[in-house]
Design a protein around this motif. Structure first.
Motif, PDB file in Angstrom:
ATOM      1  N   GLN A  90      45.655  46.374  37.585  1.00  0.00           N
ATOM      2  CA  GLN A  90      46.232  45.971  36.876  1.00  0.00           C
ATOM      3  C   GLN A  90      47.064  44.733  36.236  1.00  0.00           C
ATOM      4  O   GLN A  90      48.348  43.755  35.451  1.00  0.00           O
ATOM      5  CB  GLN A  90      47.078  46.729  35.918  1.00  0.00           C
ATOM      6  CG  GLN A  90      47.730  47.512  37.070  1.00  0.00           C
ATOM      7  CD  GLN A  90      48.093  48.959  36.779  1.00  0.00           C
ATOM      8  OE1 GLN A  90      47.339  49.611  36.022  1.00  0.00           O
ATOM      9  NE2 GLN A  90      49.682  49.969  37.542  1.00  0.00           N
TER      10      GLN A  90
ATOM     11  N   GLU B 275      40.841  48.485  43.825  1.00  0.00           N
ATOM     12  CA  GLU B 275      41.382  49.389  42.971  1.00  0.00           C
ATOM     13  C   GLU B 275      42.849  48.718  41.471  1.00  0.00           C
ATOM     14  O   GLU B 275      43.304  48.196  41.882  1.00  0.00           O
ATOM     15  CB  GLU B 275      42.982  48.738  44.327  1.00  0.00           C
ATOM     16  CG  GLU B 275      44.386  49.499  44.855  1.00  0.00           C
ATOM     17  CD  GLU B 275      43.937  50.813  44.251  1.00  0.00           C
ATOM     18  OE1 GLU B 275      45.082  51.730  43.081  1.00  0.00           O
ATOM     19  OE2 GLU B 275      43.803  51.882  45.078  1.00  0.00           O
ATOM     20  N   PRO B 276      42.417  50.144  40.608  1.00  0.00           N
ATOM     21  CA  PRO B 276      43.060  50.027  39.601  1.00  0.00           C
ATOM     22  C   PRO B 276      44.501  49.714  39.840  1.00  0.00           C
ATOM     23  O   PRO B 276      45.001  48.937  39.221  1.00  0.00           O
ATOM     24  CB  PRO B 276      42.532  51.936  39.384  1.00  0.00           C
ATOM     25  CG  PRO B 276      41.928  52.021  40.079  1.00  0.00           C
ATOM     26  CD  PRO B 276      42.120  51.562  41.274  1.00  0.00           C
TER      27      PRO B 276
ATOM     28  N   ASP C 110      35.955  45.398  37.269  1.00  0.00           N
ATOM     29  CA  ASP C 110      36.221  46.188  38.345  1.00  0.00           C
ATOM     30  C   ASP C 110      35.672  47.406  38.639  1.00  0.00           C
ATOM     31  O   ASP C 110      35.956  48.071  39.473  1.00  0.00           O
ATOM     32  CB  ASP C 110      38.149  45.909  38.413  1.00  0.00           C
ATOM     33  CG  ASP C 110      38.590  45.064  38.096  1.00  0.00           C
ATOM     34  OD1 ASP C 110      38.523  43.654  38.685  1.00  0.00           O
ATOM     35  OD2 ASP C 110      39.389  44.908  37.198  1.00  0.00           O
ATOM     36  N   ASP C 111      34.771  47.348  38.029  1.00  0.00           N
ATOM     37  CA  ASP C 111      34.197  48.274  38.726  1.00  0.00           C
ATOM     38  C   ASP C 111      32.029  48.280  38.681  1.00  0.00           C
ATOM     39  O   ASP C 111      31.425  47.301  38.288  1.00  0.00           O
ATOM     40  CB  ASP C 111      33.865  49.943  37.991  1.00  0.00           C
ATOM     41  CG  ASP C 111      33.380  49.600  36.362  1.00  0.00           C
ATOM     42  OD1 ASP C 111      32.280  50.147  36.393  1.00  0.00           O
ATOM     43  OD2 ASP C 111      33.770  48.989  35.547  1.00  0.00           O
TER      44      ASP C 111
END
Length: 205
Positions: A175, A170-171, A188-189
């Protein structure tokens, strides 16, 4: 023949959860979940008054979400393809912190997204079940993927030989949360993470 082993979390690694949980809380319960802060214990407030929600109430709502609203969750982009590629060279186990009664729900949910691998339900730190998996399967190499720093610390304590990848899909949460201290890397991906995982799994022991 023994194979490498990927042990991966589900929520915010394979399936998006917090954004859907937040939508449900606001629409059905009048509760704002500021998940972008990355702090569950302080992030829930009543929309009408702005008062914080008691933590025990927050946990009850989270349990209710998993009991009745798991259909809302969506697949993290690239997760199905990544597991397909990794599954060609390694075994895969999904280690999820849900009660044992949720095991069939999670298996069915993941299968609906094309993900069919062993699922283990757990409570508390994940180091002990990871240690047990290593004892049972004796993999040539192993990688652990999770979004929560405390689980990386637990695995580092109980199974330090396991490679640990910190991933938050979840961006808005990613962050706000720094890399877990006990992780070896933060990606994160899935498209970016796949090569890193496969390289660690195929290293000579």
């Amino acid at each position: 023949m023994k194979r490498p082993l990927l042990i991966t979390d589900c929520d915010e690694v394979l399936l998006h959860m917090v954004s859907h949980f937040a939508e449900w809380l606001e629409a059905d319960h009048g509760i704002r979940f500021a998940f972008e802060t990355g702090r569950f214990s302080e992030a829930l407030t009543l929309v009408e008054t702005g008062e914080p929600l008691a933590l025990d109430q927050a946990w009850l709502l989270l349990d209710a979400f998993f009991r009745s609203e798991m259909h809302r969750q969506t697949l993290v982009p690239g997760a199905e393809e990544a597991l397909g590629q990794i599954g060609e060279v390694a075994d895969i186990v999904i280690l999820t912190n849900l009660g044992s009664e949720a095991h069939p729900w999670r298996v069915e949910q993941l299968a609906s997204h094309g993900i069919r691998h062993d699922v283990i339900c757990n409570s508390g730190g994940k180091g002990t079940p990871v240690r047990q998996l290593l004892k049972e399967r004796k993999p040539t190499n192993s990688v652990f993927v999770d979004d929560l720093p405390q689980h990386h610390e637990s695995v580092a304590k109980h199974a330090p030989e396991v490679w640990r990848l910190h991933m938050i899909a979840e961006p808005l949460v990613a962050q706000a949360v720094p890399m877990a201290e006990y992780a070896h890397a933060r990606i994160d991906d899935w498209p970016s993470a796949t090569d890193w995982i496969v390289e660690r799994l195929l290293e000579k022991p």
